[in-house]
Scaffold this motif. Sequence first.
Motif, PDB file in Angstrom:
ATOM      1  N   GLU A   1      -5.761   4.485  -1.242  1.00 54.58           N
ATOM      2  CA  GLU A   1      -6.048   3.078  -1.450  1.00 54.58           C
ATOM      3  C   GLU A   1      -7.546   2.821  -1.601  1.00 54.58           C
ATOM      4  O   GLU A   1      -8.381   3.595  -1.118  1.00 54.58           O
ATOM      5  CB  GLU A   1      -5.500   2.257  -0.281  1.00 54.58           C
ATOM      6  CG  GLU A   1      -3.991   2.273  -0.166  1.00 54.58           C
ATOM      7  CD  GLU A   1      -3.315   1.687  -1.398  1.00 54.58           C
ATOM      8  OE1 GLU A   1      -3.544   0.502  -1.704  1.00 54.58           O
ATOM      9  OE2 GLU A   1      -2.567   2.423  -2.062  1.00 54.58           O
ATOM     10  N   GLU A   2      -7.867   1.704  -2.238  1.00 48.51           N
ATOM     11  CA  GLU A   2      -9.272   1.337  -2.441  1.00 48.51           C
ATOM     12  C   GLU A   2      -9.996   1.169  -1.114  1.00 48.51           C
ATOM     13  O   GLU A   2     -11.159   1.559  -0.970  1.00 48.51           O
ATOM     14  CB  GLU A   2      -9.351   0.039  -3.250  1.00 48.51           C
ATOM     15  CG  GLU A   2     -10.780  -0.418  -3.526  1.00 48.51           C
ATOM     16  CD  GLU A   2     -10.829  -1.723  -4.300  1.00 48.51           C
ATOM     17  OE1 GLU A   2     -11.946  -2.195  -4.552  1.00 48.51           O
ATOM     18  OE2 GLU A   2      -9.751  -2.255  -4.637  1.00 48.51           O
TER      19      GLU A   2
ATOM     20  N   TYR B   1       2.128   5.816  -6.432  1.00 52.42           N
ATOM     21  CA  TYR B   1       0.969   5.880  -7.322  1.00 52.42           C
ATOM     22  C   TYR B   1       1.403   6.432  -8.674  1.00 52.42           C
ATOM     23  O   TYR B   1       2.340   7.224  -8.765  1.00 52.42           O
ATOM     24  CB  TYR B   1      -0.109   6.805  -6.741  1.00 52.42           C
ATOM     25  CG  TYR B   1      -0.703   6.351  -5.433  1.00 52.42           C
ATOM     26  CD1 TYR B   1      -1.751   5.438  -5.401  1.00 52.42           C
ATOM     27  CD2 TYR B   1      -0.224   6.847  -4.226  1.00 52.42           C
ATOM     28  CE1 TYR B   1      -2.299   5.024  -4.195  1.00 52.42           C
ATOM     29  CE2 TYR B   1      -0.769   6.435  -3.022  1.00 52.42           C
ATOM     30  CZ  TYR B   1      -1.807   5.526  -3.009  1.00 52.42           C
ATOM     31  OH  TYR B   1      -2.346   5.118  -1.814  1.00 52.42           O
TER      32      TYR B   1
ATOM     33  N   SER C   1     -10.286   4.239  -6.433  1.00 51.11           N
ATOM     34  CA  SER C   1      -8.903   4.573  -6.098  1.00 51.11           C
ATOM     35  C   SER C   1      -8.110   4.868  -7.365  1.00 51.11           C
ATOM     36  O   SER C   1      -8.378   4.294  -8.426  1.00 51.11           O
ATOM     37  CB  SER C   1      -8.254   3.411  -5.345  1.00 51.11           C
ATOM     38  OG  SER C   1      -6.846   3.563  -5.279  1.00 51.11           O
TER      39      SER C   1
ATOM     40  N   ARG D   1       0.817  -1.215   0.000  1.00 50.22           N
ATOM     41  CA  ARG D   1       0.000   0.000   0.000  1.00 50.22           C
ATOM     42  C   ARG D   1       0.850   1.264   0.000  1.00 50.22           C
ATOM     43  O   ARG D   1       0.341   2.360  -0.248  1.00 50.22           O
ATOM     44  CB  ARG D   1      -0.953   0.007   1.198  1.00 50.22           C
ATOM     45  CG  ARG D   1      -0.271   0.068   2.553  1.00 50.22           C
ATOM     46  CD  ARG D   1      -1.294  -0.036   3.672  1.00 50.22           C
ATOM     47  NE  ARG D   1      -2.287   1.017   3.598  1.00 50.22           N
ATOM     48  CZ  ARG D   1      -2.171   2.207   4.183  1.00 50.22           C
ATOM     49  NH1 ARG D   1      -1.086   2.487   4.886  1.00 50.22           N
ATOM     50  NH2 ARG D   1      -3.118   3.105   4.089  1.00 50.22           N
TER      51      ARG D   1
ATOM     52  N   ARG E   1      -5.391   3.746  -7.861  1.00 47.40           N
ATOM     53  CA  ARG E   1      -4.734   2.483  -8.233  1.00 47.40           C
ATOM     54  C   ARG E   1      -5.366   1.950  -9.521  1.00 47.40           C
ATOM     55  O   ARG E   1      -4.701   1.280 -10.308  1.00 47.40           O
ATOM     56  CB  ARG E   1      -4.873   1.451  -7.120  1.00 47.40           C
ATOM     57  CG  ARG E   1      -4.119   1.765  -5.848  1.00 47.40           C
ATOM     58  CD  ARG E   1      -2.646   1.603  -6.017  1.00 47.40           C
ATOM     59  NE  ARG E   1      -1.934   1.770  -4.758  1.00 47.40           N
ATOM     60  CZ  ARG E   1      -0.671   2.152  -4.646  1.00 47.40           C
ATOM     61  NH1 ARG E   1       0.021   2.415  -5.744  1.00 47.40           N
ATOM     62  NH2 ARG E   1      -0.087   2.285  -3.486  1.00 47.40           N
TER      63      ARG E   1
END
Length: 320
Positions: free
Chosen positions: A245-246, A156, A273, A152, A275
């Motif tokens: 994060e999700e 990104y 997210s 995590r 992500r």
Amino acid sequence: MKGGASAMAPGGSSVLTVLVPESDCGDDGLSEALGVSISLDVDSATKPWSASLANVALPSLAGLNDLLECPVCTNSMRPPILQCPNGHTICSSCKHRVENHCPTCRQELGNIRCLALEKVAEQLQLPCKYQSMGCAEIHPYKNKLKHEELCRFRPYNCPYAGSECLITGDVPFLVSHLINDHKVDLHEGCTFNHRYVKPNPYEVENATWMLTVFKCFGQHFCLHFEAFLLGMAPVYMAFLRFMGEESEAHGFGYSLEVGGGGRKLTWQGTPRSIRDSHRKVRDSFDGLIIHRNMALFFSGGGRQELKLRVTGRIWREQGQ
């Protein structure tokens, strides 16, 4: 044959005791691979290198990471680890990239494995490479690589969708990057009211129109609005992504609304997210989608110009 133990030497040096397998990685090859001098116990009455023991002293974990770094792709090498006749190592997946020749000395690689170095890797407990970004986890080497793929704290990707930006970083860095390099507007607050105007609404290309960043509840969100072709039909789409994060994104909700002429469309959902790539979110249709005819109806003015007003808000879900 059992593997050796690992321990910390006085002064913080990492000392590894490695049982060297028969053949495939002799003293010269292992010395070259480790970059240090080693001693091997040879039982001349039986077989050379049988049950040989190497005591390898390395100054730091950084040295171990360098030791296990492939010179071609610079990723950490996973078994099988290959070596040339001179002991230079390379990961098996890069063998074809160098046309079966050692990138260091140009000797032919063959299929010789450095089993001693693989044994070193099996015994290591290493911190995550994103330790400096906040990850405190320590994993066996073989599990460390898998952890880092999903850590995590890993950087990104830049959420800007107007170009193939290759910049990566943590959220504060990316917010600064978006503002300074992509000239994205930053707004503070949990409600928004944006007007999108396009003189010729019949020119629809697969291109992002606008990205706006919002700071809300101490977090950052990206509001995307763009035009693209859904099959043969031109559509406009607005959606929100969470810069984090999700699991954290699920703690928030948002709504979007567009209307005119006494009609309106409303969307309510959970921000995705960053992500998830911009294209992945768009292609899943996870947002407010407005077909061109409806958008022109909302715009008024004889359908000659697109004038859409999109309003919305962000909230924290209960219990978060």
